[in-house]
Design a protein around this motif. Structure first.
Motif, PDB file in Angstrom:
ATOM      1  N   VAL A  76       0.836  -1.205   0.000  1.00 50.29           N
ATOM      2  CA  VAL A  76       0.000   0.000   0.000  1.00 50.29           C
ATOM      3  C   VAL A  76       0.872   1.256   0.000  1.00 50.29           C
ATOM      4  N   ASP A  77       1.993   1.214   0.729  1.00 54.38           N
ATOM      5  CA  ASP A  77       2.896   2.366   0.779  1.00 54.38           C
ATOM      6  C   ASP A  77       3.431   2.717  -0.606  1.00 54.38           C
ATOM      7  N   VAL A  78       3.762   1.695  -1.395  1.00 52.76           N
ATOM      8  CA  VAL A  78       4.279   1.949  -2.742  1.00 52.76           C
ATOM      9  C   VAL A  78       3.195   2.578  -3.607  1.00 52.76           C
ATOM     10  N   TYR A  79       1.968   2.042  -3.512  1.00 52.84           N
ATOM     11  CA  TYR A  79       0.854   2.628  -4.258  1.00 52.84           C
ATOM     12  C   TYR A  79       0.616   4.073  -3.824  1.00 52.84           C
ATOM     13  N   GLN A  80       0.733   4.335  -2.531  1.00 51.71           N
ATOM     14  CA  GLN A  80       0.535   5.703  -2.037  1.00 51.71           C
ATOM     15  C   GLN A  80       1.591   6.643  -2.597  1.00 51.71           C
ATOM     16  N   GLN A  81       2.832   6.175  -2.643  1.00 49.06           N
ATOM     17  CA  GLN A  81       3.893   7.018  -3.188  1.00 49.06           C
ATOM     18  C   GLN A  81       3.622   7.354  -4.654  1.00 49.06           C
ATOM     19  N   PHE A  82       3.158   6.356  -5.402  1.00 41.61           N
ATOM     20  CA  PHE A  82       2.842   6.562  -6.810  1.00 41.61           C
ATOM     21  C   PHE A  82       1.715   7.581  -6.974  1.00 41.61           C
ATOM     22  N   TYR A  83       0.609   7.379  -6.253  1.00 42.62           N
ATOM     23  CA  TYR A  83      -0.546   8.273  -6.404  1.00 42.62           C
ATOM     24  C   TYR A  83      -0.280   9.660  -5.827  1.00 42.62           C
ATOM     25  N   ARG A  84       0.518   9.737  -4.781  1.00 39.75           N
ATOM     26  CA  ARG A  84       0.847  11.056  -4.218  1.00 39.75           C
ATOM     27  C   ARG A  84       1.571  11.904  -5.251  1.00 39.75           C
ATOM     28  N   LYS A  85       2.567  11.326  -5.898  1.00 42.85           N
ATOM     29  CA  LYS A  85       3.326  12.066  -6.908  1.00 42.85           C
ATOM     30  C   LYS A  85       2.460  12.367  -8.129  1.00 42.85           C
ATOM     31  N   LEU A  86       1.637  11.404  -8.535  1.00 39.71           N
ATOM     32  CA  LEU A  86       0.816  11.587  -9.718  1.00 39.71           C
ATOM     33  C   LEU A  86      -0.206  12.696  -9.519  1.00 39.71           C
ATOM     34  N   SER A  87      -0.760  12.787  -8.326  1.00 36.68           N
ATOM     35  CA  SER A  87      -1.821  13.767  -8.063  1.00 36.68           C
ATOM     36  C   SER A  87      -1.312  15.199  -8.052  1.00 36.68           C
ATOM     37  N   LEU A  88       0.009  15.369  -7.988  1.00 35.93           N
ATOM     38  CA  LEU A  88       0.578  16.714  -7.856  1.00 35.93           C
ATOM     39  C   LEU A  88       1.190  17.241  -9.144  1.00 35.93           C
TER      40      LEU A  88
END
Length: 443
Positions: A164-176
């Protein structure tokens, strides 16, 4: 060769071995291409693997067809028993051979096709196939139960935070990324809920094709909507919120069920707060994209989802980035090939290209090899040589800081550009320039 970055058929990392330099070079190139107006991602099963993640399709098949003696206690009533093997042998379905051995989707699709064939024979010739249909349904339900349990990852519930942490890192960067660009599209063939959990944890708004609050039913028109905030109450000015993502689960999801409703056009419902015991009580859970349309409702979500996939990646100035996807699904490949006929389309593939099996280097990503052989500079292929990776796993090569370029955690943590950092760097440059300018003026 360890790592590679093909632009067309030319490897730009041919003489580079330092991982930090490789990482920075790739990140710099990705920063430019991810500023494409229409950006899409295709996430395959490889992105949900890893410690406490979901097993590979091959591991799933291994455990289902030939369960080990020390199998997890919760799986013992979900894997194949002697009676299931007898049914497969009766139908002459050789589950030990390819393509079934490494792909349960293909196996399940074959069962659906066989069942459809018998049902049509029974209708046309008025022959009785009740026993055969009952046996096939037994195999289908057992396979679905097993995939459902594994994709819910309940055996590691509360212990799969690293995925989940890896997915969060991906979506956090993508959303910005730049708010002036179109909102990104994420297509996934995965049934799991890692994407939803990651975005929920981050507070990122997204749409996945379902509308409603108490009961959420599939509604493809929702993909034409965007979430906006009111900027000025007096003049009714609106602006699309920055953190918003379109999520398309093109092969379905563990929390989708078929449920008729008198006031809904589509009978596919998304359940919230699901678990294995709850989903097992549903009459038709976890709907699969069978090669044959089971009925109108089953054909509907996938037809709409694939239409969106085709529409969004074939727009002008589009980029598609694939991760954890081996190009083994021809129905997906054909849409990507169509997009490649558009001059402004770009394709970025993260893959190991081949697999290391039984001490030999075996090319298993033939379609990716074909794309590389096109020598098209619009096609980038980034990864780590599978032969090298195999030697690493065997202990013949030891590198403390070794990272496979095509692994999802490497992409999300090391290669994917952090757009917030870019903004900070740019702001710092402007501030320094302003200070210098004022300093010269005082002189």
């Amino acid at each position: 060769m360890k790592h590679f970055f093909y632009k067309g058929s030319q490897d730009t990392l041919l003489k580079e071995s330092d991982f930090e330099k490789i990482k920075e070079n790739i990140k710099k190139d990705l920063s430019k291409i991810l500023d494409t107006r229409n950006l899409s991602f295709l996430i395959g099963s490889g992105c949900s693997l890893g410690k406490n993640g979901i097993p590979t399709m091959k591991q799933l098949a291994d455990n289902l067809f030939e369960p080990k003696a020390d199998l997890n206690e919760n799986l013992k009533d979900k894997v194949f028993e002697a009676k299931h093997i007898e049914i497969l042998e009766k139908f002459k379905i050789n589950y030990k051979n390819e393509p079934f051995r490494s792909n349960l989707e293909t196996f399940l699709g074959t069962l659906y096709s066989y069942r459809f064939y018998l049902e049509k024979l029974q209708e046309a010739e008025e022959m009785a196939f009740d026993t055969d249909l009952k046996d096939l349904n037994l195999i289908i339900e057992r396979t679905k139960d097993y995939i459902l349990y594994e994709c819910l990852n309940e055996k590691n519930k509360g212990n799969d935070g690293n995925i989940v942490d890896v997915y969060q890192q991906f979506y956090r960067k993508l959303s910005l990324r730049d708010s002036n660009l179109q909102k990104p599209n994420v297509f996934t063939t995965n049934y799991d809920l890692f994407s939803e959990r990651a975005m929920d944890n981050l507070g990122i708004s997204y749409t996945n094709g379902f509308s409603g609050f108490v009961e959420r039913f599939f509604n493809p028109s929702i993909f034409n909507y965007a979430l906006a905030e009111q900027m000025d109450i007096s003049s009714l000015k609106w602006s699309v919120i920055d953190s918003f993502i379109y999520l398309f689960k093109i092969h379905g999801s563990v929390n989708w069920v078929e449920k008729e409703s008198n006031n809904k056009l589509f009978s596919i419902q998304e359940l919230q707060d699901v678990n294995y015991a709850k989903l097992k009580t549903e009459a038709n859970y976890m709907i699969y994209p069978s090669p044959l349309k089971q009925n109108a409702s089953l054909g509907s979500p996938y037809a709409d989802l694939f239409r969106e996939f085709q529409k969004r990646i074939t727009q002008k100035q589009s980029t598609l980035v694939t991760m954890g996807f081996s190009f083994g699904d021809e129905h997906i490949n054909n849409i990507i090939y169509q997009a490649l006929t558009i001059p402004s389309f770009r394709l970025v593939i993260f893959s190991d290209i081949g697999n290391h099996v039984d001490g030999k280097y075996e090319a298993s990503r033939k379609n990716i090899e074909k794309l590389k052989d096109l020598n098209d500079p619009r096609i980038w292929i980034i990864g780590t040589d599978a032969e090298y990776d195999g030697l690493l796993q065997e202990g013949k090569i030891i590198e403390k800081d070794h990272k496979e370029l095509h692994f999802f955690d490497t992409i999300a943590n090391d290669l994917f550009p952090d757009f917030t950092q870019d903004d900070i760097d740019e702001a710092n440059k402007k501030l320094i320039e302003l200070i210098r300018t004022k300093g010269k003026g005082n002189d």
